[in-house]
Motif scaffolding. Sequence first.
Motif, PDB file in Angstrom:
ATOM      1  N   TRP A 168      31.898  38.737  41.066  1.00 15.00           N
ATOM      2  CA  TRP A 168      31.616  37.667  42.023  1.00 15.00           C
ATOM      3  C   TRP A 168      32.486  37.805  43.279  1.00 15.00           C
ATOM      4  CZ3 TRP A 168      27.654  34.285  41.402  1.00 15.00           C
ATOM      5  CH2 TRP A 168      27.065  34.243  40.141  1.00 15.00           C
ATOM      6  N   LYS A 169      33.717  38.216  43.091  1.00 16.52           N
ATOM      7  CA  LYS A 169      34.586  38.409  44.257  1.00 16.52           C
ATOM      8  C   LYS A 169      34.077  39.536  45.148  1.00 16.52           C
ATOM      9  CE  LYS A 169      38.799  36.808  41.919  1.00 16.52           C
ATOM     10  NZ  LYS A 169      40.148  37.206  41.410  1.00 16.52           N
TER      11      LYS A 169
ATOM     12  N   THR B 165      33.776  40.323  49.310  1.00  8.41           N
ATOM     13  CA  THR B 165      34.800  41.237  49.811  1.00  8.41           C
ATOM     14  C   THR B 165      34.246  42.611  50.173  1.00  8.41           C
ATOM     15  OG1 THR B 165      35.351  41.855  47.513  1.00  8.41           O
ATOM     16  CG2 THR B 165      36.647  40.081  48.532  1.00  8.41           C
TER      17      THR B 165
ATOM     18  N   ASP C 142      35.530  39.485  38.867  1.00 11.08           N
ATOM     19  CA  ASP C 142      35.577  40.609  39.802  1.00 11.08           C
ATOM     20  C   ASP C 142      34.214  40.873  40.453  1.00 11.08           C
ATOM     21  OD1 ASP C 142      38.220  40.877  39.202  1.00 11.08           O
ATOM     22  OD2 ASP C 142      37.960  42.568  37.816  1.00 11.08           O
TER      23      ASP C 142
END
Length: 322
Positions: A87-88, A92, A85
């Motif tokens: 890294w995402k 985003t 999460d």
Amino acid sequence: MRSISSPPVMRQASPMAEPSSASAPTQTVVPCRTTRRARHWRALLWVAPGFGMYAVFVLFPMLQSVQYSFYDWDGIGPATPAGLDNWKAIFTQPELLHSVEHAFILIIFYTVLPVGLGLVAASLIRELRPGAFSTTARVVLFIPQVLPLVAAGIAWTWMYSSDGLVNEVLRAVGLDQHTRAWLGDFTFALPAVGVIGVWVMLGFCTVLLLAGIGKIDPALYEAARLDGAGRISEFFAVTLPGLRRELVVCTTFTMIAALASFDVIQIATQGGPGYQTMVPGVEIYRLTFLQQHVGQASALAVFLAALVLVVIWPIQRLGREK
């Protein structure tokens, strides 16, 4: 007859001397290998304290950052696994993604402009006769490298203020309509911070390139002049190829400074107005100490380190090629 038999005795003695002479090299090889091993271990003993400090204060924190990047942790309480999460979120969340974009924009101000202007300045200073003016020019250009970046950020903040030096100069030349609070303007804040980077990096690039020009064989310039080359042709045919290693060093140093910039922006704008000057270094500080999102900050820090390596690796390869 006895005197005739004496040569065979000598011939018998000479074969016995040959093994002793042949065995001499084998006796000296072993001490040589032992000496080399002893030197090797002594060298390791000298390196061991420095490597130990590097491992404790650099390698171990880096490994911890990689570990923390997969957890949701506030730095005090228990950590909970977060998977990918953190890294995402880098790709985003707009504020994180824009901070990386701003770092790449700063490469124009920290790398392209200082290296280009440094080439011009070094070429012009080379033409000057050794004297007070040449020495003064070098000192003035190198002063920003001596000053702490925090002091440079404070000084430029004063100059960029509404009543600062920049606006006073614009008013003096009749450009009152262009005066503004530069670091508070959503359009000009990032370029204004970039100009500080140009000022800081220009002296380093100029002095380094000037030293590289001094190592170029003067006979190459004489040969270029005999072939009818002008100043511009001489620059591209002799000066620029002879400065490849120095250009690689300048580009590497300034790119790392652009991608990992923190001091000047933290002092001048703290990433504002809004997120217009936010860069990864300031964002990592904000996530860690202001929002207590240590896991997210660790992921961004590891991503930034990997990004620097990816950007610098081709430049280093180019510098090693013949």
